[in-house]
Design an enzyme around this catalytic site. Structure first.
Site, short mmCIF file in Angstrom:
data_model
loop_
_atom_site.label_atom_id
_atom_site.label_comp_id
_atom_site.label_asym_id
_atom_site.label_seq_id
_atom_site.Cartn_x
_atom_site.Cartn_y
_atom_site.Cartn_z
N LYS A 70 0.80 -1.24 0.00
CA LYS A 70 0.00 0.00 0.00
C LYS A 70 0.83 1.28 0.00
O LYS A 70 0.42 2.27 -0.59
CB LYS A 70 -0.95 0.00 1.20
CG LYS A 70 -2.00 -1.10 1.13
CD LYS A 70 -2.95 -1.00 2.31
CE LYS A 70 -3.84 -2.22 2.40
NZ LYS A 70 -4.89 -2.06 3.40
N ASP A 127 -9.65 2.49 2.41
CA ASP A 127 -9.56 1.94 3.78
C ASP A 127 -10.06 2.92 4.83
O ASP A 127 -10.75 2.52 5.78
CB ASP A 127 -8.11 1.59 4.12
CG ASP A 127 -7.62 0.34 3.42
OD1 ASP A 127 -8.45 -0.56 3.16
OD2 ASP A 127 -6.42 0.26 3.13
#
Ligand code: ATR
Length: 303
Positions: A70, A127
């Protein structure tokens, strides 16, 4: 049926075998009646750029990125959505093609014989929104005006704390085994969001919410991540554990016994995936089907 028109999405991770995303996303794709499939690929960090180039070359719709990709992915994007630059991580890539009029459009829009000559990587982060959405939905607690204890100042704890600050929590109490990490996170929050009062360590008052963003609870013999002698759980209105396997961690059991509202992190997984599918498809995600597939995959059929 898979045929020559089938298009693909994927998750890249390392390791990736335990990912629940294929089960959840393929249920969503089916419910939306798309001729797409969602696969999982074990991609080591050193191969991420090549694997993204491969997906773009094969005109994938998009990919999700999980551990360890990420953060590294940020610099590999051609364009960053505000969500990715704000939280400093990319978990969703939308591949966009250049059309005849010189506009970048999602690859889902290229139908029939229209073929994008060039493809770019547009990075998003779904997220952070998923954290607060899940807390709101499963506990009925809104971050605005809340006092919150956050356990953990690693990747997940940092994004949770920043997002809760951005949503105007009044008090954030950061607790981490390595105190210096909590201190530098407190500094970052103070610099970026002047609203909340940020302290390091447990408060001696009641709080609206405690969030576990440490990895403690994943293994059966892990200790409970909160020190009950310093901070009894009776002081929390709600306890949210980002861990979702087991469904009830030792922390959640103790919290339930202490009379707190409790929820595990399955909702986070659901909402980050639902938002990714919305970015790729341009349609509202079929949440019920995705949730059912996720629960069946993780806890077994019939749950
Ligand atoms: P993630 O991306 O899932 O947040 P991470 O960045 O490795 O993963 O962070 C893991 C978090 O769990 C950290 O807050 C870590 O504490 P440290 O910063 O002190 O390492 C916490 N953690 C992991 N194992 C722990 C343990 N045995 N006791 C207490 N905290 C632990």
């Amino acid at each position: 049926m898979i045929n020559a028109s089938t298009q693909f999405c994927a998750v890249y991770g390392h390791p990736v075998k335990h990912s629940a995303s294929p089960a959840m996303q393929n249920a969503g794709i089916t419910a939306l009646d798309l001729n797409w499939r969602y696969l999982a690929f074990d991609v080591p960090a050193a191969e991420l750029d090549t694997a993204l180039a491969g997906a773009a070359a094969m005109r994938f719709i998009g990919v999700n990125l999980t551990v360890p990709h990420k953060l590294h992915a940020l610099e590999m994007m051609d364009k960053l959505d505000r969500s990715a630059s704000e939280w400093g991580a990319v978990n969703t890539v939308l591949f966009e093609g250049l059309d005849g009029a010189g506009r970048w459009r999602p690859l889902r829009d290229f139908v029939g014989d229209e073929y994008p000559e060039s493809v770019r990587r547009h990075g998003f982060n779904t997220d952070a929104d998923a954290i607060t959405e899940s807390i709101r939905e499963s506990l009925g607690i809104s971050p605005a005006g809340a006092s919150i204890v956050i356990l953990g100042a690693g990747g997940a704890g940092r994004v949770a704390a920043l997002k809760l600050a951005a949503e105007e929590a009044t008090e954030l109490h950061l607790v981490n085994r390595t105190i210096s990490k909590a201190e530098s996170l407190a500094k970052e929050i103070n610099e970026r969001y002047p609203g909340p009062r940020v302290t390091v360590g447990y408060p001696d008052t009641r709080v609206d919410l405690l969030v576990n963003a440490t990895s403690l609870g994943l293994r059966p013999d892990d200790p409970v991540p909160v020190d009950d002698s310093v901070f009894p759980l009776e002081r929390c209105r709600g306890v949210y554990d980002m861990i979702y396997r087991p469904a009830e961690t030792a922390l959640l059991r103790k919290a339930r016994e202490a009379g707190c509202l409790t929820a595990n992190g399955l909702g986070m997984l659901l909402y980050q995936g639902a938002k990714a599918l919305e970015i790729w498809s341009g349609k509202p995600a079929p949440l019920d089907e995705m949730k059912y597939a996720l629960e069946s995959h993780i806890y077994g059929a019939g749950t």
